[in-house]
Design a protein around this motif. Structure first.
Motif, PDB file in Angstrom:
ATOM      1  N   ASP A   1       0.868  -1.202   0.285  1.00 50.53           N
ATOM      2  CA  ASP A   1       0.013  -0.073   0.027  1.00 50.53           C
ATOM      3  C   ASP A   1       0.862   1.159   0.033  1.00 50.53           C
ATOM      4  OD1 ASP A   1      -2.538   0.775  -0.273  1.00 50.53           O
ATOM      5  OD2 ASP A   1      -3.292   0.219   1.716  1.00 50.53           O
TER       6      ASP A   1
ATOM      7  N   HIS B   1      -7.568  -1.490   9.326  1.00 49.34           N
ATOM      8  CA  HIS B   1      -6.682  -0.904   8.083  1.00 49.34           C
ATOM      9  C   HIS B   1      -7.015   0.425   7.992  1.00 49.34           C
ATOM     10  CE1 HIS B   1      -4.289  -1.417   4.036  1.00 49.34           C
ATOM     11  NE2 HIS B   1      -5.333  -0.361   3.923  1.00 49.34           N
TER      12      HIS B   1
ATOM     13  N   HIS C   1      -6.831   4.493   6.685  1.00 44.55           N
ATOM     14  CA  HIS C   1      -6.294   5.598   5.686  1.00 44.55           C
ATOM     15  C   HIS C   1      -6.459   7.025   6.422  1.00 44.55           C
ATOM     16  CE1 HIS C   1      -4.533   3.550   1.972  1.00 44.55           C
ATOM     17  NE2 HIS C   1      -5.300   2.645   2.585  1.00 44.55           N
TER      18      HIS C   1
ATOM     19  N   ASN D   1      -1.420   5.801   4.525  1.00 38.06           N
ATOM     20  CA  ASN D   1      -1.880   4.882   5.565  1.00 38.06           C
ATOM     21  C   ASN D   1      -1.767   5.418   6.878  1.00 38.06           C
ATOM     22  OD1 ASN D   1      -1.532   3.575   2.806  1.00 38.06           O
ATOM     23  ND2 ASN D   1      -2.212   1.725   3.976  1.00 38.06           N
TER      24      ASN D   1
HETATM   25 ZN   LIG Z   1      -5.139   0.852   2.104  1.00 40.11          ZN
END
Ligand SMILES: [Zn+2]
Length: 535
Positions: free
Chosen positions: A15, A207, A209, A243
Protein backbone atom coordinates in the motif's frame (compact mmCIF):
# COMPACT_ATOMS: atom_id res chain seq x y z
CA UNK A 1 -9.35 -5.55 29.80
CA UNK A 2 -7.96 -8.08 27.35
CA UNK A 3 -4.23 -8.71 27.55
CA UNK A 4 -4.04 -10.55 24.26
CA UNK A 5 -1.06 -9.68 22.13
CA UNK A 6 -1.31 -7.53 19.02
CA UNK A 7 -0.20 -8.71 15.61
CA UNK A 8 1.63 -6.02 13.60
CA UNK A 9 1.24 -5.95 9.86
CA UNK A 10 3.28 -3.56 7.73
CA UNK A 11 2.17 -2.75 4.19
CA UNK A 12 4.81 -0.16 3.24
CA UNK A 13 6.00 -2.41 0.42
CA UNK A 14 2.47 -2.76 -1.00
CA UNK A 15 0.00 0.00 0.00
CA UNK A 16 2.90 2.35 0.78
CA UNK A 17 4.20 2.17 -2.78
CA UNK A 18 0.77 3.36 -3.99
CA UNK A 19 1.61 6.75 -2.42
CA UNK A 20 2.51 9.67 -4.68
CA UNK A 21 6.26 9.85 -5.30
CA UNK A 22 7.01 6.47 -3.71
CA UNK A 23 9.01 4.15 -5.90
CA UNK A 24 10.95 1.15 -4.68
CA UNK A 25 13.07 -1.27 -6.67
CA UNK A 26 13.11 -4.98 -5.83
CA UNK A 27 16.44 -4.52 -4.02
CA UNK A 28 15.05 -1.56 -2.03
CA UNK A 29 12.09 -3.67 -0.98
CA UNK A 30 14.31 -6.47 0.22
CA UNK A 31 16.49 -4.10 2.24
CA UNK A 32 13.43 -2.53 3.82
CA UNK A 33 11.88 -5.93 4.57
CA UNK A 34 15.04 -6.90 6.46
CA UNK A 35 14.91 -3.74 8.55
CA UNK A 36 11.20 -4.19 9.33
CA UNK A 37 11.99 -7.73 10.43
CA UNK A 38 14.83 -6.59 12.70
CA UNK A 39 12.52 -3.97 14.19
CA UNK A 40 9.95 -6.61 15.13
CA UNK A 41 7.10 -6.44 12.60
CA UNK A 42 5.15 -9.75 12.46
CA UNK A 43 3.88 -9.71 8.92
CA UNK A 44 5.39 -7.80 5.99
CA UNK A 45 3.07 -7.40 3.03
CA UNK A 46 5.50 -7.50 0.13
CA UNK A 47 3.34 -6.61 -2.86
CA UNK A 48 0.66 -7.59 -5.32
CA UNK A 49 2.17 -10.30 -7.57
CA UNK A 50 -0.91 -10.41 -9.81
CA UNK A 51 -0.60 -6.73 -10.69
CA UNK A 52 3.02 -6.21 -11.73
CA UNK A 53 6.19 -8.10 -12.63
CA UNK A 54 8.33 -6.23 -10.09
CA UNK A 55 6.31 -7.63 -7.20
CA UNK A 56 6.49 -11.11 -8.72
CA UNK A 57 10.26 -10.73 -8.83
CA UNK A 58 10.30 -9.58 -5.20
CA UNK A 59 8.59 -12.78 -4.04
CA UNK A 60 11.01 -14.90 -6.05
CA UNK A 61 13.96 -13.26 -4.31
CA UNK A 62 12.62 -12.83 -0.78
CA UNK A 63 12.11 -16.58 -0.36
CA UNK A 64 15.86 -17.06 -0.22
CA UNK A 65 16.39 -14.24 2.31
CA UNK A 66 16.44 -15.41 5.89
CA UNK A 67 14.43 -13.21 8.22
CA UNK A 68 14.58 -13.39 12.03
CA UNK A 69 10.91 -13.73 12.78
CA UNK A 70 8.75 -11.82 10.29
CA UNK A 71 6.54 -13.59 7.84
CA UNK A 72 6.20 -12.26 4.30
CA UNK A 73 2.72 -12.05 2.87
CA UNK A 74 1.36 -11.44 -0.64
CA UNK A 75 -1.70 -9.36 -1.52
CA UNK A 76 -4.34 -9.71 -4.19
CA UNK A 77 -8.02 -9.45 -4.99
CA UNK A 78 -10.78 -12.03 -5.01
CA UNK A 79 -11.27 -13.87 -8.32
CA UNK A 80 -12.74 -11.93 -11.25
CA UNK A 81 -15.30 -14.48 -12.39
CA UNK A 82 -17.25 -17.08 -10.46
CA UNK A 83 -16.97 -19.55 -13.30
CA UNK A 84 -13.20 -19.50 -13.19
CA UNK A 85 -12.01 -19.50 -9.57
CA UNK A 86 -9.42 -22.27 -9.91
CA UNK A 87 -7.79 -20.66 -12.94
CA UNK A 88 -8.06 -17.05 -11.86
CA UNK A 89 -4.69 -15.48 -12.80
CA UNK A 90 -4.62 -13.30 -9.69
CA UNK A 91 -5.24 -16.17 -7.27
CA UNK A 92 -2.74 -18.34 -9.12
CA UNK A 93 -0.11 -15.60 -8.90
CA UNK A 94 -0.70 -15.48 -5.14
CA UNK A 95 -0.10 -19.21 -4.72
CA UNK A 96 2.95 -19.10 -6.97
CA UNK A 97 4.69 -16.80 -4.46
CA UNK A 98 4.92 -19.84 -2.15
CA UNK A 99 4.45 -17.64 0.93
CA UNK A 100 2.39 -19.09 3.75
CA UNK A 101 0.16 -16.08 4.42
CA UNK A 102 -2.00 -14.34 1.83
CA UNK A 103 -4.20 -11.27 2.06
CA UNK A 104 -7.08 -10.92 -0.33
CA UNK A 105 -9.49 -8.05 -0.46
CA UNK A 106 -13.15 -8.18 -1.36
CA UNK A 107 -15.93 -5.64 -1.72
CA UNK A 108 -17.91 -5.08 1.46
CA UNK A 109 -19.64 -1.88 0.34
CA UNK A 110 -22.73 -2.51 -1.77
CA UNK A 111 -22.08 0.66 -3.75
CA UNK A 112 -18.87 -0.91 -5.08
CA UNK A 113 -20.15 -4.37 -5.78
CA UNK A 114 -23.30 -3.10 -7.50
CA UNK A 115 -21.89 -0.14 -9.43
CA UNK A 116 -18.20 -1.03 -9.56
CA UNK A 117 -18.32 -4.74 -10.35
CA UNK A 118 -21.96 -4.70 -11.50
CA UNK A 119 -22.79 -8.00 -9.81
CA UNK A 120 -25.54 -9.18 -7.47
CA UNK A 121 -25.04 -9.31 -3.71
CA UNK A 122 -25.18 -13.09 -3.77
CA UNK A 123 -22.54 -13.36 -6.48
CA UNK A 124 -20.25 -10.98 -4.60
CA UNK A 125 -20.57 -13.16 -1.48
CA UNK A 126 -19.83 -16.27 -3.56
CA UNK A 127 -16.74 -14.62 -5.09
CA UNK A 128 -15.43 -13.90 -1.61
CA UNK A 129 -16.24 -17.30 -0.14
CA UNK A 130 -14.94 -19.34 -3.06
CA UNK A 131 -11.75 -17.27 -3.49
CA UNK A 132 -10.89 -17.57 0.21
CA UNK A 133 -11.78 -21.23 0.23
CA UNK A 134 -9.64 -21.99 -2.86
CA UNK A 135 -6.60 -20.41 -1.18
CA UNK A 136 -7.27 -22.04 2.22
CA UNK A 137 -7.55 -25.44 0.62
CA UNK A 138 -4.04 -24.88 -0.73
CA UNK A 139 -2.79 -24.78 2.84
CA UNK A 140 -2.16 -21.08 3.37
CA UNK A 141 -3.37 -18.70 6.05
CA UNK A 142 -5.87 -16.22 4.55
CA UNK A 143 -6.32 -12.70 5.87
CA UNK A 144 -9.45 -11.10 4.44
CA UNK A 145 -9.26 -7.33 3.86
CA UNK A 146 -12.86 -6.10 3.99
CA UNK A 147 -12.44 -3.18 1.61
CA UNK A 148 -14.49 -0.07 2.50
CA UNK A 149 -15.94 -1.95 5.44
CA UNK A 150 -16.84 1.08 7.56
CA UNK A 151 -18.57 2.88 4.66
CA UNK A 152 -20.24 -0.37 3.63
CA UNK A 153 -21.54 -1.06 7.14
CA UNK A 154 -23.02 2.43 7.26
CA UNK A 155 -24.90 1.87 3.99
CA UNK A 156 -26.10 -1.65 4.75
CA UNK A 157 -25.19 -3.63 7.85
CA UNK A 158 -26.73 -6.77 6.39
CA UNK A 159 -24.70 -6.59 3.19
CA UNK A 160 -21.41 -5.87 4.98
CA UNK A 161 -21.95 -8.69 7.49
CA UNK A 162 -22.96 -11.14 4.76
CA UNK A 163 -19.60 -10.50 3.08
CA UNK A 164 -17.68 -11.09 6.32
CA UNK A 165 -19.70 -14.30 6.84
CA UNK A 166 -18.70 -15.37 3.33
CA UNK A 167 -15.01 -14.86 4.13
CA UNK A 168 -15.39 -16.82 7.37
CA UNK A 169 -17.18 -19.64 5.57
CA UNK A 170 -14.34 -19.75 3.07
CA UNK A 171 -11.84 -20.20 5.91
CA UNK A 172 -10.38 -16.72 6.52
CA UNK A 173 -8.73 -16.58 9.93
CA UNK A 174 -8.48 -12.79 10.22
CA UNK A 175 -11.06 -10.22 9.14
CA UNK A 176 -9.55 -6.81 8.56
CA UNK A 177 -11.95 -3.87 8.72
CA UNK A 178 -10.70 -1.29 6.25
CA UNK A 179 -11.40 2.43 6.32
CA UNK A 180 -10.34 2.58 2.70
CA UNK A 181 -11.54 6.14 2.04
CA UNK A 182 -10.15 7.30 5.37
CA UNK A 183 -13.23 9.35 6.21
CA UNK A 184 -14.63 7.58 9.29
CA UNK A 185 -14.74 9.12 12.74
CA UNK A 186 -13.18 7.48 15.84
CA UNK A 187 -16.40 6.85 17.81
CA UNK A 188 -18.02 5.15 14.83
CA UNK A 189 -14.91 3.01 14.28
CA UNK A 190 -14.97 2.00 17.95
CA UNK A 191 -18.69 1.07 18.02
CA UNK A 192 -18.56 -0.84 14.75
CA UNK A 193 -15.39 -2.75 15.59
CA UNK A 194 -16.86 -3.69 18.97
CA UNK A 195 -19.91 -5.24 17.26
CA UNK A 196 -17.72 -7.20 14.85
CA UNK A 197 -15.41 -8.42 17.63
CA UNK A 198 -18.47 -9.68 19.55
CA UNK A 199 -19.94 -11.41 16.52
CA UNK A 200 -16.94 -13.42 15.24
CA UNK A 201 -14.46 -15.71 16.89
CA UNK A 202 -11.91 -14.94 14.15
CA UNK A 203 -9.20 -12.39 14.82
CA UNK A 204 -10.32 -8.85 13.87
CA UNK A 205 -7.91 -6.40 12.29
CA UNK A 206 -7.97 -2.76 11.25
CA UNK A 207 -6.59 -0.92 8.20
CA UNK A 208 -7.00 2.87 8.23
CA UNK A 209 -6.23 5.63 5.78
CA UNK A 210 -5.61 9.19 6.87
CA UNK A 211 -7.93 11.30 4.70
CA UNK A 212 -9.50 12.99 7.73
CA UNK A 213 -6.25 13.10 9.69
CA UNK A 214 -7.73 10.47 11.99
CA UNK A 215 -6.02 7.26 10.91
CA UNK A 216 -4.04 6.93 14.14
CA UNK A 217 -7.06 7.78 16.34
CA UNK A 218 -9.24 5.32 14.40
CA UNK A 219 -6.64 2.55 14.69
CA UNK A 220 -6.26 3.04 18.44
CA UNK A 221 -10.06 3.08 18.87
CA UNK A 222 -10.36 -0.19 16.95
CA UNK A 223 -7.73 -1.74 19.22
CA UNK A 224 -9.60 -0.45 22.28
CA UNK A 225 -12.69 -2.15 20.87
CA UNK A 226 -10.85 -5.47 20.61
CA UNK A 227 -9.01 -5.50 17.27
CA UNK A 228 -5.82 -7.56 17.61
CA UNK A 229 -4.28 -7.10 14.18
CA UNK A 230 -3.03 -3.66 13.12
CA UNK A 231 -2.11 -2.72 9.57
CA UNK A 232 -0.21 0.39 8.51
CA UNK A 233 2.92 1.67 6.82
CA UNK A 234 5.99 2.42 8.88
CA UNK A 235 6.19 6.10 7.92
CA UNK A 236 2.56 6.71 6.95
CA UNK A 237 3.04 6.80 3.16
CA UNK A 238 0.22 5.42 1.02
CA UNK A 239 -2.61 6.37 -1.35
CA UNK A 240 -3.73 10.04 -1.16
CA UNK A 241 -3.13 11.23 2.44
CA UNK A 242 -1.42 7.97 3.30
CA UNK A 243 -2.02 4.90 5.44
CA UNK A 244 -1.87 5.07 9.19
CA UNK A 245 1.71 5.59 10.29
CA UNK A 246 2.93 2.70 12.42
CA UNK A 247 5.54 5.10 13.78
CA UNK A 248 2.64 6.97 15.43
CA UNK A 249 0.49 3.98 16.34
CA UNK A 250 3.14 1.71 17.86
CA UNK A 251 4.51 4.06 20.55
CA UNK A 252 0.92 4.88 21.55
CA UNK A 253 0.00 1.20 21.80
CA UNK A 254 3.10 0.22 23.74
CA UNK A 255 3.95 3.28 25.82
CA UNK A 256 0.52 4.81 26.43
CA UNK A 257 -1.95 1.91 26.23
CA UNK A 258 0.45 -0.71 27.67
CA UNK A 259 -0.44 -3.19 24.94
CA UNK A 260 1.76 -6.22 24.34
CA UNK A 261 2.79 -7.08 20.80
CA UNK A 262 3.20 -10.64 19.50
CA UNK A 263 6.86 -10.07 18.73
CA UNK A 264 9.22 -8.02 20.78
CA UNK A 265 9.63 -4.54 19.32
CA UNK A 266 12.90 -2.70 19.07
CA UNK A 267 11.14 0.57 19.81
CA UNK A 268 14.38 2.46 20.41
CA UNK A 269 15.25 1.77 16.77
CA UNK A 270 12.03 3.40 15.49
CA UNK A 271 13.46 6.83 14.59
CA UNK A 272 16.36 5.27 12.68
CA UNK A 273 14.06 2.85 10.87
CA UNK A 274 11.79 5.66 9.67
CA UNK A 275 14.77 7.73 8.54
CA UNK A 276 16.08 4.70 6.66
CA UNK A 277 12.64 4.25 5.03
CA UNK A 278 12.55 7.85 3.79
CA UNK A 279 16.15 7.57 2.57
CA UNK A 280 15.40 4.46 0.59
CA UNK A 281 12.32 6.17 -0.89
CA UNK A 282 14.44 9.21 -1.71
CA UNK A 283 11.92 11.40 0.11
CA UNK A 284 12.30 14.10 2.72
CA UNK A 285 11.21 12.94 6.17
CA UNK A 286 8.26 14.68 7.82
CA UNK A 287 10.11 16.71 10.43
CA UNK A 288 6.96 17.27 12.49
CA UNK A 289 5.91 13.63 12.62
CA UNK A 290 4.88 12.62 16.15
CA UNK A 291 7.46 10.67 18.19
CA UNK A 292 10.12 10.26 15.47
CA UNK A 293 10.18 13.62 13.58
CA UNK A 294 13.27 15.77 13.88
CA UNK A 295 11.16 18.48 15.57
CA UNK A 296 9.20 16.13 17.84
CA UNK A 297 11.32 17.10 20.86
CA UNK A 298 12.77 20.40 19.63
CA UNK A 299 12.35 23.44 21.87
CA UNK A 300 12.61 26.98 20.64
CA UNK A 301 10.86 29.46 22.93
CA UNK A 302 13.15 30.70 25.73
CA UNK A 303 10.60 29.88 28.45
CA UNK A 304 10.15 26.35 27.15
CA UNK A 305 13.89 25.80 27.10
CA UNK A 306 14.50 27.01 30.64
CA UNK A 307 11.63 24.74 31.76
CA UNK A 308 12.92 21.58 30.02
CA UNK A 309 16.36 22.24 31.41
CA UNK A 310 14.82 21.94 34.88
CA UNK A 311 12.50 19.04 34.08
CA UNK A 312 11.94 17.76 30.55
CA UNK A 313 8.43 16.47 31.48
CA UNK A 314 7.23 20.06 31.44
CA UNK A 315 7.24 20.14 27.62
CA UNK A 316 7.82 16.53 26.54
CA UNK A 317 5.14 13.84 26.63
CA UNK A 318 7.63 10.96 26.70
CA UNK A 319 11.36 10.44 27.04
CA UNK A 320 12.53 10.80 23.38
CA UNK A 321 15.11 8.01 23.89
CA UNK A 322 12.27 5.47 24.16
CA UNK A 323 11.67 5.85 20.41
CA UNK A 324 15.29 6.56 19.51
CA UNK A 325 14.76 10.30 19.14
CA UNK A 326 16.50 13.08 21.02
CA UNK A 327 15.82 16.41 22.60
CA UNK A 328 16.96 19.41 20.61
CA UNK A 329 17.17 23.06 21.48
CA UNK A 330 16.87 25.54 18.67
CA UNK A 331 18.61 28.83 18.69
CA UNK A 332 16.66 31.61 17.02
CA UNK A 333 15.56 35.18 17.56
CA UNK A 334 12.97 33.84 20.02
CA UNK A 335 15.78 32.42 22.10
CA UNK A 336 16.88 33.55 25.45
CA UNK A 337 20.10 32.88 27.29
CA UNK A 338 18.89 29.41 28.28
CA UNK A 339 18.92 28.24 24.65
CA UNK A 340 22.48 29.46 24.13
CA UNK A 341 23.60 27.92 27.42
CA UNK A 342 21.92 24.63 26.54
CA UNK A 343 23.60 24.57 23.14
CA UNK A 344 27.00 25.44 24.63
CA UNK A 345 26.58 22.67 27.24
CA UNK A 346 25.48 20.20 24.61
CA UNK A 347 28.61 20.96 22.57
CA UNK A 348 30.75 21.04 25.70
CA UNK A 349 31.93 24.58 25.05
CA UNK A 350 33.40 26.39 28.03
CA UNK A 351 33.42 30.19 28.06
CA UNK A 352 35.75 32.11 30.37
CA UNK A 353 33.21 34.76 31.21
CA UNK A 354 30.06 32.89 30.40
CA UNK A 355 27.59 35.60 31.46
CA UNK A 356 29.07 38.26 29.24
CA UNK A 357 29.65 35.93 26.30
CA UNK A 358 26.14 34.48 26.47
CA UNK A 359 24.76 38.03 26.32
CA UNK A 360 26.96 38.80 23.30
CA UNK A 361 25.90 35.59 21.60
CA UNK A 362 22.19 36.18 22.13
CA UNK A 363 22.42 39.62 20.57
CA UNK A 364 24.65 38.38 17.73
CA UNK A 365 22.22 35.57 16.88
CA UNK A 366 19.27 37.95 17.05
CA UNK A 367 21.01 40.45 14.73
CA UNK A 368 21.90 37.74 12.24
CA UNK A 369 18.37 36.33 12.30
CA UNK A 370 17.07 39.81 11.63
CA UNK A 371 19.25 39.87 8.51
CA UNK A 372 17.69 36.62 7.38
CA UNK A 373 19.93 33.93 8.87
CA UNK A 374 18.09 31.04 10.46
CA UNK A 375 20.15 28.78 12.67
CA UNK A 376 17.49 26.23 13.52
CA UNK A 377 18.25 24.56 10.22
CA UNK A 378 21.97 25.36 10.21
CA UNK A 379 23.48 23.74 13.28
CA UNK A 380 27.00 23.70 11.91
CA UNK A 381 27.07 27.44 11.11
CA UNK A 382 25.82 28.14 14.63
CA UNK A 383 28.47 25.90 16.15
CA UNK A 384 31.16 27.81 14.24
CA UNK A 385 29.91 31.07 15.78
CA UNK A 386 29.79 29.62 19.30
CA UNK A 387 33.26 28.10 19.05
CA UNK A 388 34.78 31.18 17.47
CA UNK A 389 33.75 33.19 20.52
CA UNK A 390 35.14 30.57 22.89
CA UNK A 391 38.47 30.80 21.07
CA UNK A 392 38.39 27.20 19.83
CA UNK A 393 37.92 28.03 16.20
CA UNK A 394 39.03 30.41 13.50
CA UNK A 395 38.40 29.83 9.80
CA UNK A 396 40.88 27.56 8.01
CA UNK A 397 40.61 29.53 4.79
CA UNK A 398 39.05 32.62 3.36
CA UNK A 399 37.66 33.23 -0.10
CA UNK A 400 39.09 36.61 -1.08
CA UNK A 401 37.47 37.08 -4.39
CA UNK A 402 35.11 35.13 -6.60
CA UNK A 403 33.64 35.64 -10.02
CA UNK A 404 31.10 33.60 -11.89
CA UNK A 405 30.61 34.01 -15.58
CA UNK A 406 27.58 32.73 -17.45
CA UNK A 407 27.53 32.59 -21.21
CA UNK A 408 25.27 31.13 -23.85
CA UNK A 409 26.37 29.69 -27.15
CA UNK A 410 24.41 29.99 -30.39
CA UNK A 411 22.19 27.03 -29.57
CA UNK A 412 21.25 28.69 -26.25
CA UNK A 413 23.23 26.20 -24.14
CA UNK A 414 24.32 27.71 -20.85
CA UNK A 415 27.94 27.59 -19.75
CA UNK A 416 29.06 28.57 -16.25
CA UNK A 417 32.65 29.28 -15.18
CA UNK A 418 33.84 30.32 -11.74
CA UNK A 419 37.18 31.79 -10.74
CA UNK A 420 38.25 32.44 -7.18
CA UNK A 421 41.09 33.40 -4.93
CA UNK A 422 41.47 31.53 -1.62
CA UNK A 423 43.73 32.51 1.28
CA UNK A 424 45.13 29.67 3.40
CA UNK A 425 47.68 30.74 5.99
CA UNK A 426 49.94 32.98 3.92
CA UNK A 427 49.28 31.28 0.62
CA UNK A 428 46.92 32.51 -2.01
CA UNK A 429 45.53 30.05 -4.52
CA UNK A 430 43.77 31.02 -7.77
CA UNK A 431 41.52 28.46 -9.38
CA UNK A 432 38.93 28.24 -12.09
CA UNK A 433 36.33 25.63 -12.87
CA UNK A 434 33.19 25.15 -14.88
CA UNK A 435 29.99 23.44 -13.76
CA UNK A 436 26.32 22.74 -14.36
CA UNK A 437 25.15 26.23 -13.54
CA UNK A 438 26.80 28.96 -11.44
CA UNK A 439 26.58 27.34 -7.99
CA UNK A 440 28.05 24.07 -9.23
CA UNK A 441 30.89 25.96 -10.93
CA UNK A 442 31.61 27.81 -7.68
CA UNK A 443 31.53 24.59 -5.65
CA UNK A 444 33.94 22.94 -8.11
CA UNK A 445 36.36 25.88 -8.09
CA UNK A 446 36.38 26.06 -4.28
CA UNK A 447 36.96 22.32 -3.93
CA UNK A 448 39.77 22.49 -6.48
CA UNK A 449 41.52 25.27 -4.54
CA UNK A 450 41.05 23.60 -1.17
CA UNK A 451 42.13 20.16 -2.39
CA UNK A 452 45.71 21.46 -2.60
CA UNK A 453 45.78 22.26 1.12
CA UNK A 454 43.16 19.90 2.53
CA UNK A 455 42.93 16.65 0.58
CA UNK A 456 40.75 15.31 3.42
CA UNK A 457 37.83 17.33 2.02
CA UNK A 458 37.69 15.20 -1.10
CA UNK A 459 34.97 12.88 0.16
CA UNK A 460 32.65 15.52 1.61
CA UNK A 461 29.37 15.24 -0.30
CA UNK A 462 26.79 17.94 -0.89
CA UNK A 463 23.48 16.21 -0.11
CA UNK A 464 20.98 19.05 -0.26
CA UNK A 465 20.86 22.62 -1.50
CA UNK A 466 17.91 24.90 -0.81
CA UNK A 467 17.33 28.51 -1.80
CA UNK A 468 14.61 30.70 -0.35
CA UNK A 469 13.80 34.28 -1.33
CA UNK A 470 13.40 36.28 1.88
CA UNK A 471 11.75 39.59 1.03
CA UNK A 472 9.84 38.77 -2.12
CA UNK A 473 8.33 42.26 -2.43
CA UNK A 474 11.82 43.53 -3.33
CA UNK A 475 11.63 41.55 -6.60
CA UNK A 476 15.02 40.92 -8.16
CA UNK A 477 16.72 42.95 -5.38
CA UNK A 478 15.47 40.53 -2.72
CA UNK A 479 17.73 38.69 -0.32
CA UNK A 480 18.14 34.95 -0.61
CA UNK A 481 18.93 32.38 2.03
CA UNK A 482 20.90 29.32 0.98
CA UNK A 483 20.89 26.20 3.15
CA UNK A 484 23.35 23.45 2.35
CA UNK A 485 23.49 19.99 3.80
CA UNK A 486 26.78 18.15 3.56
CA UNK A 487 27.80 14.67 4.57
CA UNK A 488 30.82 12.53 5.17
CA UNK A 489 30.11 8.85 5.76
CA UNK A 490 27.39 8.80 8.48
CA UNK A 491 27.96 12.35 9.65
CA UNK A 492 25.87 15.19 8.18
CA UNK A 493 25.73 18.90 8.91
CA UNK A 494 23.92 22.02 7.69
CA UNK A 495 25.22 25.48 6.94
CA UNK A 496 23.72 28.78 5.84
CA UNK A 497 24.47 31.87 3.78
CA UNK A 498 22.41 35.03 3.26
CA UNK A 499 22.93 37.74 0.66
CA UNK A 500 21.24 39.71 -2.10
CA UNK A 501 23.43 37.66 -4.39
CA UNK A 502 22.73 33.94 -4.63
CA UNK A 503 26.37 33.21 -5.53
CA UNK A 504 27.61 35.03 -2.44
CA UNK A 505 25.06 33.28 -0.20
CA UNK A 506 26.14 29.94 -1.65
CA UNK A 507 29.81 30.81 -1.12
CA UNK A 508 29.16 31.54 2.58
CA UNK A 509 27.28 28.29 3.10
CA UNK A 510 29.91 26.26 1.22
CA UNK A 511 32.77 27.92 3.15
CA UNK A 512 31.05 27.17 6.46
CA UNK A 513 30.52 23.58 5.41
CA UNK A 514 34.20 22.96 4.55
CA UNK A 515 35.45 24.92 7.58
CA UNK A 516 33.17 22.92 9.83
CA UNK A 517 34.50 19.62 8.51
CA UNK A 518 38.11 20.76 8.93
CA UNK A 519 37.48 22.10 12.44
CA UNK A 520 35.82 18.86 13.45
CA UNK A 521 38.75 16.85 12.05
CA UNK A 522 41.13 18.99 14.10
CA UNK A 523 38.98 18.24 17.15
CA UNK A 524 38.20 21.95 17.51
CA UNK A 525 41.72 22.67 18.53
CA UNK A 526 43.49 25.67 17.08
CA UNK A 527 46.75 23.95 18.10
CA UNK A 528 46.02 21.14 15.66
CA UNK A 529 45.29 23.59 12.93
CA UNK A 530 48.84 24.23 11.69
CA UNK A 531 49.69 20.60 11.20
CA UNK A 532 46.43 20.09 9.39
CA UNK A 533 47.16 22.98 7.08
CA UNK A 534 50.60 21.69 6.28
CA UNK A 535 49.41 18.18 5.54
ZN1 LIG B 1 -5.22 0.65 1.97
Amino acid sequence: MSNKKIELFDTTLRDGTQGEGVNLSVEDKIRLAKRLDEFGINIIEGGWPGSNPRDKEFFKKINSVSLNQAEVCAFGSTARKLSNIENDPNLKALLETEVKTLTIFGKTWQLHSKHGLGITDIDNAKLIEQSVSFLSRNGVRVIFDAEHFFDGYLQSETFALDMLDAAVNGGADTLVLCDTNGGSLPNYVYDTTRKIVDRYKQQIGVHCHNDSGLAAANTLMAVSAGALHVQGTINGVGERCGNVSLATVLPNLVLKMNKKTKTELNLTDLSRLVKFTYDIMNMHPDTQAPFIGKSAFAHKGGIHVSAVMKDSNMYEHIDPALVGNKQRVLVSDLSGKSNINFKANELDIKYKDSKEITGQLVSKVKDLEFEGYQFEAADASLELILRELSGEYSPFFKVLDSKVHISYDESGTEKADATLKVLVGEDIEHTASDGDGPVDALNNALRKALAIFFPELKDVRLTDYKVRVLNEQEGTGAKVRVLIESAYEDDSWSTIGVSKNIIEASRQALSDSFNYRLAKLSNWSIKNKKSLQLS
